[in-house]
Design a protein around this motif. Structure first.
Motif, PDB file in Angstrom:
ATOM      1  N   UNK A 149       0.832  -1.215   0.000  1.00  0.00           N
ATOM      2  CA  UNK A 149       0.000   0.000   0.000  1.00  0.00           C
ATOM      3  C   UNK A 149       0.862   1.258   0.000  1.00  0.00           C
ATOM      4  N   UNK A 150       2.163   1.118   0.262  1.00  0.00           N
ATOM      5  CA  UNK A 150       3.039   2.286   0.191  1.00  0.00           C
ATOM      6  C   UNK A 150       4.015   2.326   1.346  1.00  0.00           C
ATOM      7  N   UNK A 151       5.061   3.149   1.210  1.00  0.00           N
ATOM      8  CA  UNK A 151       6.131   3.157   2.215  1.00  0.00           C
ATOM      9  C   UNK A 151       5.681   3.641   3.594  1.00  0.00           C
ATOM     10  N   UNK A 152       4.641   4.499   3.663  1.00  0.00           N
ATOM     11  CA  UNK A 152       4.179   4.924   4.987  1.00  0.00           C
ATOM     12  C   UNK A 152       3.482   3.765   5.702  1.00  0.00           C
ATOM     13  N   UNK A 153       2.769   2.920   4.944  1.00  0.00           N
ATOM     14  CA  UNK A 153       2.156   1.732   5.553  1.00  0.00           C
ATOM     15  C   UNK A 153       3.244   0.733   5.963  1.00  0.00           C
ATOM     16  N   UNK A 154       4.251   0.610   5.104  1.00  0.00           N
ATOM     17  CA  UNK A 154       5.362  -0.291   5.424  1.00  0.00           C
ATOM     18  C   UNK A 154       6.072   0.174   6.690  1.00  0.00           C
ATOM     19  N   UNK A 155       6.232   1.496   6.823  1.00  0.00           N
ATOM     20  CA  UNK A 155       6.890   2.044   8.015  1.00  0.00           C
ATOM     21  C   UNK A 155       6.118   1.657   9.275  1.00  0.00           C
ATOM     22  N   UNK A 156       4.788   1.715   9.199  1.00  0.00           N
ATOM     23  CA  UNK A 156       3.965   1.342  10.356  1.00  0.00           C
ATOM     24  C   UNK A 156       4.152  -0.141  10.679  1.00  0.00           C
ATOM     25  N   UNK A 157       4.234  -0.975   9.643  1.00  0.00           N
ATOM     26  CA  UNK A 157       4.458  -2.415   9.868  1.00  0.00           C
ATOM     27  C   UNK A 157       5.802  -2.663  10.544  1.00  0.00           C
ATOM     28  N   UNK A 158       6.825  -1.905  10.126  1.00  0.00           N
ATOM     29  CA  UNK A 158       8.161  -2.108  10.703  1.00  0.00           C
ATOM     30  C   UNK A 158       8.158  -1.704  12.177  1.00  0.00           C
ATOM     31  N   UNK A 159       7.529  -0.561  12.476  1.00  0.00           N
ATOM     32  CA  UNK A 159       7.461  -0.135  13.885  1.00  0.00           C
ATOM     33  C   UNK A 159       6.728  -1.175  14.730  1.00  0.00           C
ATOM     34  N   UNK A 160       5.653  -1.726  14.180  1.00  0.00           N
ATOM     35  CA  UNK A 160       4.874  -2.737  14.922  1.00  0.00           C
ATOM     36  C   UNK A 160       5.677  -4.019  15.117  1.00  0.00           C
ATOM     37  N   UNK A 161       6.456  -4.399  14.095  1.00  0.00           N
ATOM     38  CA  UNK A 161       7.238  -5.638  14.191  1.00  0.00           C
ATOM     39  C   UNK A 161       8.344  -5.522  15.237  1.00  0.00           C
ATOM     40  N   UNK A 162       8.913  -4.322  15.367  1.00  0.00           N
ATOM     41  CA  UNK A 162      10.013  -4.145  16.323  1.00  0.00           C
ATOM     42  C   UNK A 162       9.527  -4.045  17.764  1.00  0.00           C
ATOM     43  N   UNK A 163       8.322  -3.552  17.928  1.00  0.00           N
ATOM     44  CA  UNK A 163       7.837  -3.182  19.258  1.00  0.00           C
ATOM     45  C   UNK A 163       8.042  -4.267  20.323  1.00  0.00           C
ATOM     46  N   UNK A 164       7.677  -5.543  20.046  1.00  0.00           N
ATOM     47  CA  UNK A 164       7.825  -6.543  21.113  1.00  0.00           C
ATOM     48  C   UNK A 164       9.278  -6.774  21.543  1.00  0.00           C
ATOM     49  N   UNK A 165      10.221  -6.388  20.669  1.00  0.00           N
ATOM     50  CA  UNK A 165      11.637  -6.700  20.941  1.00  0.00           C
ATOM     51  C   UNK A 165      12.461  -5.474  21.301  1.00  0.00           C
ATOM     52  N   UNK A 166      11.806  -4.348  21.541  1.00  0.00           N
ATOM     53  CA  UNK A 166      12.568  -3.118  21.794  1.00  0.00           C
ATOM     54  C   UNK A 166      13.150  -3.119  23.207  1.00  0.00           C
ATOM     55  N   UNK A 167      14.350  -3.601  23.316  1.00  0.00           N
ATOM     56  CA  UNK A 167      15.046  -3.642  24.605  1.00  0.00           C
ATOM     57  C   UNK A 167      16.450  -3.084  24.398  1.00  0.00           C
ATOM     58  N   UNK A 168      16.964  -2.307  25.365  1.00  0.00           N
ATOM     59  CA  UNK A 168      18.303  -1.742  25.176  1.00  0.00           C
ATOM     60  C   UNK A 168      19.406  -2.805  25.076  1.00  0.00           C
TER      61      UNK A 168
END
Ligand SMILES: [Mn+2]
Length: 297
Positions: A80-99
Motif C-alpha cells: 500500500x506504500x512506504x508509509x504503511x510499510x513504516x507502520x508495519x516495521x514499527x509494529x514488528x520491532x515493538x515486542x523486541x525493543x530492549x536496550x
C-alpha cells in the motif's frame, strides 16, 4: 525461525529476548527509482554466508563464539506504500525493543531506516545517526510520496536527530539548498574521505559527543560500484573497503551502536561479489560493535 540465517550460525535454543544481536530482514523495494531488485537483497546476503569467515582477522577474535545472534523472520512487504510499510516495521520491532539488543536490519530499500530510527529513539532518546550513502536522500517528496527512499534522510533530520553523512557524491539543487545552513547534518563527501582528511574531521566532530548512542545506516552504494556493482542506484567515485572499515572503527570506538541497517543491495545474476561484500561488511560491523561492548568486562 527462518530457514536462512545470518552466517549460518547455530541459533538453536536462542530466544529473541536472550539475543545480543537481532537480525531483521526487510525485503521491501516499492519506491526504488532506477532499477528494482533490492527486495532480493536480504535473501542474497543470507545466502552468501558460506564465503564469510567467522574469525575477524582485524579484531583478532570470533565474536559469535561469545555473543548470541538470532535472525528473525522477514517483515513482509506492504504494497500500500512506504508509509504503511513504516507502520508495519514499527509494529514488528515493538515486542523486541530492549536496550540489550543490537538491531541489525537487512534491506530492502533505504526508506526502511525511518521507522527503524523512530523505534530506537523510543529507548535511546539521545541517538545520533551515522549515514553512509552516495546520495542525499533529502528530497521533500519523490514520485508522490514523502516516505520514499529519496526523502528518508530529510524525514529523519526533521526528527531532530544529529546526522553525520559520509560518502555523499550525488544530490539535487533542492537537496543542496536544504543542506545549507543546517547545522544538524554534517557531511563528509566521498572525495574528502578518499583524497583529503574527511575521516579525521569526522572523528573530531563525533568526538564532541560524550559516549553517544549511534544508529549506523549503510546504503551499499556508498562503496565504489567497481567494488560493489549490485545496488539500485550506483554512483562513480565511491569509498573503498578500507575507508568504510575505518569509518566503522571510528564509530564503534567513539560511541555505542544500538542499531544498524544495510540497505539497497540488489543482487546481480552474473556475480555474487556484491552480496558477499555486503555480508562481510555486516559481519565486520557487528564484530566491531560487540568488541566494544565486551571491552572492559
Ligand atoms: Mn543511496
Amino acid at each position: 525461525m527462518p530457514t536462512l540465517n545470518f552466517l549460518g550460525l547455530d541459533e538453536t535454543e536462542i530466544l529473541p529476548e536472550q539475543a545480543d544481536v537481532l537480525i531483521q530482514p526487510i525485503p521491501y523495494d516499492s519506491t526504488t527509482s532506477f532499477q528494482p531488485g533490492t527486495r532480493f537483497g536480504p535473501e542474497a546476503l543470507l545466502q552468501a554466508r558460506r564465503q564469510v569467515e567467522l574469525w575477524d582477522e582485524g579484531r583478532h577474535w570470533e565474536p559469535f563464539s561469545r555473543y548470541r545472534c538470532l535472525t528473525l523472520n522477514e517483515i513482509p512487504s506492504n504494497h500500500r506504500g512506504p508509509d504503511f510499510m513504516a507502520a508495519d516495521i514499527r509494529a514488528a520491532l515493538k515486542p523486541y525493543l530492549q536496550p540489550r539488543h543490537i538491531w541489525a536490519a537487512i534491506g530492502g530499500e533505504h526508506s526502511i531506516s525511518l521507522p527503524l530510527v523512530e523505534s530506537l529513539l523510543e529507548i535511546h532518546p539521545g541517538l545520533v545517526l551515522c549515514w553512509l550513502d552516495a546520495h542525499g536522500d533529502l528530497r521533500d517528496s519523490w514520485e508522490g510520496s514523502r516516505y520514499s527512499h529519496a526523502c528518508v534522510l530529510r524525514r529523519i533530520a526533521e526528527l531532530g536527530v544529529p546526522i553525520f553523512h559520509l560518502g555523499l557524491r550525488s544530490l539535487s539543487r533542492e537537496e543542496q539548498e536544504f543542506l545549507e545552513g543546517r547545522a544538524g547534518i554534517r557531511v563528509y563527501t566521498s572525495e574528502e574521505i578518499l583524497l583529503g582528511q574527511g575521516l579525521q574531521r569526522f572523528k573530531g566532530d563525533l568526538g564532541t559527543w560524550t559516549a553517544p548512542d549511534i544508529y549506523l545506516s549503510v546504503d551499499v552504494d556508498v562503496f565504489d560500484p567497481g567494488l560493489l556493482p549490485g545496488t539500485g542506484t550506483p554512483e562513480p567515485g565511491g569509498l573503498s573497503w578500507f575507508s568504510v572499515l575505518e569509518a566503522v572503527r571510528v564509530i564503534t570506538d567513539q560511541g555505542t551502536v544500538c542499531g544498524v541497517d544495510l540497505c539497497e543491495l540488489m543482487p546481480l545474476s552474473a556475480s555474487r561479489q556484491s552480496e558477499f561484500i555486503a555480508a562481510k561488511l555486516l559481519f565486520k560491523i557487528l564484530s566491531s560493535v560487540l568488541y566494544k561492548k565486551g571491552a572492559g568486562r
